[in-house]
Design an enzyme around this catalytic site. Structure first.
Site, mmCIF file in Angstrom:
data_model
loop_
_atom_site.group_PDB
_atom_site.id
_atom_site.type_symbol
_atom_site.label_atom_id
_atom_site.label_comp_id
_atom_site.label_asym_id
_atom_site.label_seq_id
_atom_site.Cartn_x
_atom_site.Cartn_y
_atom_site.Cartn_z
ATOM 1 N N CYS A 1 -2.399 2.822 9.087
ATOM 2 C CA CYS A 1 -3.330 1.741 8.727
ATOM 3 C C CYS A 1 -4.541 1.718 9.654
ATOM 4 O O CYS A 1 -5.637 1.361 9.232
ATOM 5 C CB CYS A 1 -2.617 0.390 8.766
ATOM 6 S SG CYS A 1 -1.516 0.086 7.383
ATOM 7 N N HIS B 1 0.850 -1.194 0.000
ATOM 8 C CA HIS B 1 0.000 0.000 0.000
ATOM 9 C C HIS B 1 0.886 1.244 0.000
ATOM 10 O O HIS B 1 1.959 1.258 0.614
ATOM 11 C CB HIS B 1 -0.891 0.059 1.242
ATOM 12 C CG HIS B 1 -2.115 -0.790 1.180
ATOM 13 N ND1 HIS B 1 -2.645 -1.391 2.299
ATOM 14 C CD2 HIS B 1 -2.927 -1.121 0.152
ATOM 15 C CE1 HIS B 1 -3.726 -2.067 1.956
ATOM 16 N NE2 HIS B 1 -3.919 -1.917 0.663
#
Length: 279
Positions: free
Chosen positions: A273, A179
């Site tokens: 996150c 990511h």
């Protein structure tokens, strides 16, 4: 390059601004499958420790004046704690995620329901593969978007249309950093920190052009997901293990706030996150 005097003036002018975050308490956190190089189902997970570390992060946000909305976790969704992946919210518009791996597919609808409860005017579900703020980071008046492992190029176009914002596509090449938010940290409308080896040559050239004064993270910072952090304009919440990055941030006039996230790191996540920002 910006002069030393200009950087010093910018540092002196840094101010935090109140932010609003969505988080999900890791009541069901576990590592029962492996969809990234960090995850090892054979390594025990201490859920109580994960909850304690998450609570410390939430308390830190609130201590520094930020608001946190908590989404209840659901049984069977151990990664739902990583709220950043649940979607993207900018202004009165939101888009919930469409996950690449079936293990996380149900998280998209769960976050979609929460977005609808926020009373936003435009809430849609992604049609293309799109893992929310994991891969879409707002920097000033543009979105930086990761591609290569999770979110698709078609998702970049879909997001640009829905939010009426330009999207800059950046190719990720290291499977450890699947990511964008694991290797790039927005600091203000014109400044970022990032880890160059995680990007393709073309993406590195784009970043160097857009952000010539960026802070470049070291291998050691990247290895503990140090760039997976959140900045409010002055305070930077990040892994307490990212010591070199913390020193670099302090030298540029930011206030690093270290948080121990070792247990959640077992699933490939850290501060960012766990944090979806309502921009």
């Amino acid at each position: 390059m910006t002069s030393v005097a200009t950087l010093q003036a910018e540092s002196a002018a840094r101010r935090p601004s109140p932010r609003r975050f969505v988080m999900c308490r890791p009541d069901h956190f576990d590592v029962t499958y492996s969809i990234n190089p960090w995850m090892n189902p054979d390594e025990p997970v201490d859920r109580c420790l994960a909850i304690a570390q998450w609570e410390t992060l939430r308390a830190s946000y609130e201590e520094y004046g930020h608001k946190v909305d908590v989404v209840p976790g659901l049984p069977g969704l151990p990664d739902m704690v990583f709220a950043a992946n649940g979607g993207l919210i900018v202004g009165d518009r939101a888009m919930s995620a469409r996950f690449t791996h079936p293990e996380r597919a149900a998280e998209g609808p769960a976050y979609h329901r929460r977005f609808a409860e926020l009373g936003l005017a435009g809430v849609v579900g992604a049609e293309e593969l799109n893992e929310g703020e994991g891969d879409f980071l707002l920097v000033g008046d543009r979105l930086l978007a990761g591609v290569g492992f999770r979110s698709s190029l078609a998702a970049h176009e879909e997001v640009s249309r829905h939010f009426s914002l330009p999207v800059v596509s950046l190719e990720l090449v290291d499977p450890r950093f699947y990511h964008l938010d694991t290797v790039l940290l927005p600091l203000d409308s014109s400044t970022v920190a990032y880890y160059p080896p995680a990007f393709s040559a073309a993406a590195r050239a784009t970043l160097a052009d857009l952000y010539p004064d960026a802070i470049l993270a070291t291998d050691a910072d990247a290895a503990v997901l140090g760039l997976n952090g959140v900045c409010d304009g002055f305070n930077v919440f990040l892994s307490s293990r990212a010591t070199e990055l913390s020193e670099a941030l302090r030298a540029r006039g930011y206030n690093p706030v270290g948080i121990e996230m070792s247990e959640l790191l077992k699933a490939g996540g850290s501060v960012k996150c766990c944090t979806l920002e309502i921009h």
